[in-house]
Design a protein around this motif. Structure first.
Motif, PDB file in Angstrom:
ATOM      1  N   SER A  97      -5.955 -13.433   1.426  1.00  0.00           N
ATOM      2  CA  SER A  97      -5.610 -12.022   1.558  1.00  0.00           C
ATOM      3  C   SER A  97      -4.163 -11.780   1.155  1.00  0.00           C
ATOM      4  CB  SER A  97      -5.813 -11.569   3.011  1.00  0.00           C
ATOM      5  OG  SER A  97      -5.310 -10.250   3.186  1.00  0.00           O
ATOM      6  N   THR A  98      -3.943 -10.649   0.479  1.00  0.00           N
ATOM      7  CA  THR A  98      -2.570 -10.245   0.140  1.00  0.00           C
ATOM      8  C   THR A  98      -2.045  -9.190   1.111  1.00  0.00           C
ATOM      9  OG1 THR A  98      -3.395  -8.534  -1.365  1.00  0.00           O
ATOM     10  CG2 THR A  98      -2.944 -10.720  -2.304  1.00  0.00           C
ATOM     11  N   GLN A  99      -2.790  -8.938   2.155  1.00  0.00           N
ATOM     12  CA  GLN A  99      -2.402  -7.910   3.116  1.00  0.00           C
ATOM     13  C   GLN A  99      -1.633  -8.482   4.301  1.00  0.00           C
ATOM     14  OE1 GLN A  99      -2.896  -4.695   2.226  1.00  0.00           O
ATOM     15  NE2 GLN A  99      -3.709  -5.646   0.356  1.00  0.00           N
ATOM     16  N   LYS A 100      -1.182  -9.703   4.179  1.00  0.00           N
ATOM     17  CA  LYS A 100      -0.414 -10.304   5.274  1.00  0.00           C
ATOM     18  C   LYS A 100       0.882 -10.881   4.724  1.00  0.00           C
ATOM     19  CE  LYS A 100      -2.811 -14.771   4.880  1.00  0.00           C
ATOM     20  NZ  LYS A 100      -3.597 -15.785   5.605  1.00  0.00           N
ATOM     21  N   ALA A 101       1.836 -11.094   5.619  1.00  0.00           N
ATOM     22  CA  ALA A 101       3.131 -11.636   5.200  1.00  0.00           C
ATOM     23  C   ALA A 101       2.958 -13.040   4.631  1.00  0.00           C
ATOM     24  CB  ALA A 101       4.090 -11.655   6.392  1.00  0.00           C
ATOM     25  N   GLY A 102       3.793 -13.370   3.669  1.00  0.00           N
ATOM     26  CA  GLY A 102       3.782 -14.709   3.098  1.00  0.00           C
ATOM     27  C   GLY A 102       2.769 -14.931   2.003  1.00  0.00           C
ATOM     28  N   TRP A 103       2.150 -13.838   1.494  1.00  0.00           N
ATOM     29  CA  TRP A 103       1.116 -14.048   0.484  1.00  0.00           C
ATOM     30  C   TRP A 103       1.682 -14.590  -0.823  1.00  0.00           C
ATOM     31  CZ3 TRP A 103       1.122 -11.349  -4.152  1.00  0.00           C
ATOM     32  CH2 TRP A 103       1.905 -10.190  -4.200  1.00  0.00           C
ATOM     33  N   ALA A 106       0.813  -1.219   0.000  1.00  0.00           N
ATOM     34  CA  ALA A 106       0.000   0.000   0.000  1.00  0.00           C
ATOM     35  C   ALA A 106       0.846   1.268   0.000  1.00  0.00           C
ATOM     36  CB  ALA A 106      -0.932   0.004   1.212  1.00  0.00           C
ATOM     37  N   ARG A 107       2.184   1.125  -0.008  1.00  0.00           N
ATOM     38  CA  ARG A 107       3.020   2.315   0.092  1.00  0.00           C
ATOM     39  C   ARG A 107       4.068   2.338  -1.015  1.00  0.00           C
ATOM     40  NH1 ARG A 107       7.262   4.406   4.685  1.00  0.00           N
ATOM     41  NH2 ARG A 107       7.291   6.577   4.040  1.00  0.00           N
ATOM     42  N   ALA A 155      -1.182 -11.748  -9.791  1.00  0.00           N
ATOM     43  CA  ALA A 155      -1.018 -12.466  -8.522  1.00  0.00           C
ATOM     44  C   ALA A 155      -2.136 -12.149  -7.533  1.00  0.00           C
ATOM     45  CB  ALA A 155       0.340 -12.120  -7.908  1.00  0.00           C
ATOM     46  N   GLU A 156      -2.405 -10.866  -7.322  1.00  0.00           N
ATOM     47  CA  GLU A 156      -3.420 -10.484  -6.346  1.00  0.00           C
ATOM     48  C   GLU A 156      -4.803 -10.932  -6.785  1.00  0.00           C
ATOM     49  OE1 GLU A 156      -3.109  -6.385  -5.110  1.00  0.00           O
ATOM     50  OE2 GLU A 156      -0.939  -6.430  -5.372  1.00  0.00           O
TER      51      GLU A 156
END
Length: 395
Positions: A280-286, A117-118, A270-271
């Motif tokens: 979810s793609t908002q967590k580590a390891g996605w 997001a950044r 990918a997303e």
């Protein structure tokens, strides 16, 4: 009727020099006799030109070969340590900076993580500039030996003094990345779309080598393509050719990060794959999760193969390429286990004649080929014997 452009003696010499240099780079080592036969230049011209290149240390001797009854012939090659190129990959998840010699051997590498997001332009520029310093320090290469910095970025690269980047997935609309980088380095800069940079690397050294008409597709978080026509990358009137990921695959379909609906990227990126699989793609390891999903052969994977196959068939029907190369980390993940299924869908949705004339293969340079491709932007300028000053938006 346009008047023919007049070429000066200096232009002819520069063109001959570039032709010899490219021949040695891609097909060397070669003797002076070989170069004369391959280029059509006279023996005297080849001798004069190679003498100048040897004097400048741009080429070096690389052994000898026996000749037919005469003295052994000296082989020549490009000096891999004459200069260095830096390649930068700006992606959804990282900024990767790599240093290469002219043989494109990687000498140093550094990577900075980005949060999905950044993608603040100032932060990305800071990482690139910091990375340049790190790789030069790690390899012990002085900045004055660097021929330039190539940067592969998502989105559309607008030519101009500042090199403006339009990347909706990053929230960038006319970001002056060139000016941001120029504030921190005096090295020549070359900026292009990441898919086009990767495509040039595959064309030079990978699965695209030898193809005059090809399409190299990059499938990662984003989706793009390089279109090669008559051996040259096609950029289009505003350098936006190859935005294959934003061709429509479903009218009024899933929302895409570009703001549209039904884009191919909204189904095979990918997303998009993970979202359709409920991950979810908002967590580590996605990214590791994507590997698991693709190995599961669930209906989502079957759908993805279908959408990808139709998208590739559209390229075959529209462009009639001799070769399509699938690259990018998601593309390679899909292709490693599902290439036969992808080919079957492509065949089903292509016209028979152009499909029969085309081959569908995987890229050979791996999932991290964008930085390598970005370095080729620098070497392209070097081979053309027109050293750059300032910022270049390729296209």
């Amino acid at each position: 009727m346009a008047r023919p452009e007049r070429r000066t003696v200096r232009d002819v010499r520069r063109g001959n020099r570039a032709m010899l240099l490219r021949m040695l780079y891609f097909d060397g080592p070669a003797s002076r006799n070989d170069l004369s036969a391959l280029t059509g230049l006279s023996a005297a011209t080849v001798s004069t030109m190679t003498g100048g290149l040897l004097g400048d240390d741009i080429i070096v001797e690389a052994g000898q070969v026996d000749s037919d009854g005469g003295r052994p012939r000296v082989l020549l090659r490009v000096n891999p340590r004459y200069g260095y190129a830096i390649g930068v990959d700006v992606s959804e998840t990282h900024v990767r900076v790599e240093l290469f010699d002219l043989d494109l051997n990687q000498l140093a590498k550094v990577e900075y993580a980005l949060r999905p997001a950044r993608h603040d332009p100032e932060l990305v520029a800071m990482h690139i500039l910091a990375g340049i310093g790190v790789v030069l320090s790690d390899a012990g290469v002085p900045a004055e030996r660097v021929l330039g910095v190539g940067v592969g970025v998502p989105g559309i690269v607008e030519r101009g003094a500042d090199v403006l980047i339009h990347a909706k997935a990053f929230g960038w609309n006319g970001v002056p990345l060139g000016a941001l980088l120029r504030a921190g380095t005096s090295l020549p800069l070359h900026v292009d779309n990441g898919a086009k940079a990767m495509g040039q690397a595959e064309l030079w050294f990978g699965s695209g080598r030898g193809a005059a008409n090809a399409v190299i597709v990059l499938i990662g978080a984003g989706v793009g393509a390089t279109v090669v026509a008559d051996g040259a990358t096609f950029h289009g009137v505003s350098s936006s050719a190859g935005e294959w990921g934003h061709t429509k695959i479903v009218a009024g379909g899933r929302p895409c990060r570009c703001g549209g609906r039904g884009c191919l990227e909204a189904y095979i990126g990918a997303e998009a794959i993970l979202d359709r699989a409920g991950v979810s793609t908002q967590k580590a390891g996605w990214q590791e999760e994507l590997t698991r999903v693709l190995a599961s052969r669930t209906p989502v994977v079957e759908e993805t193969v279908g959408y990808l196959g139709v998208g590739l068939a559209n390229l075959i029907n529209l462009l009639n390429p001799e070769r399509i190369i699938i690259g990018g980390w998601v593309g390679l993940l899909l292709g490693e286990t599902l290439l036969p299924e992808i080919r079957a869908v492509v065949a089903e949705n292509s016209l028979a004649q152009p499909y029969a004339a085309s081959s569908l293969v995987l890229g050979r340079l791996g999932p991290d080929a964008v930085a390598l491709g970005a370095a080729t932007l620098v070497i392209e300028e070097f081979l053309n014997a027109t050293p750059a000053a300032g910022i270049t938006a390729t296209g």
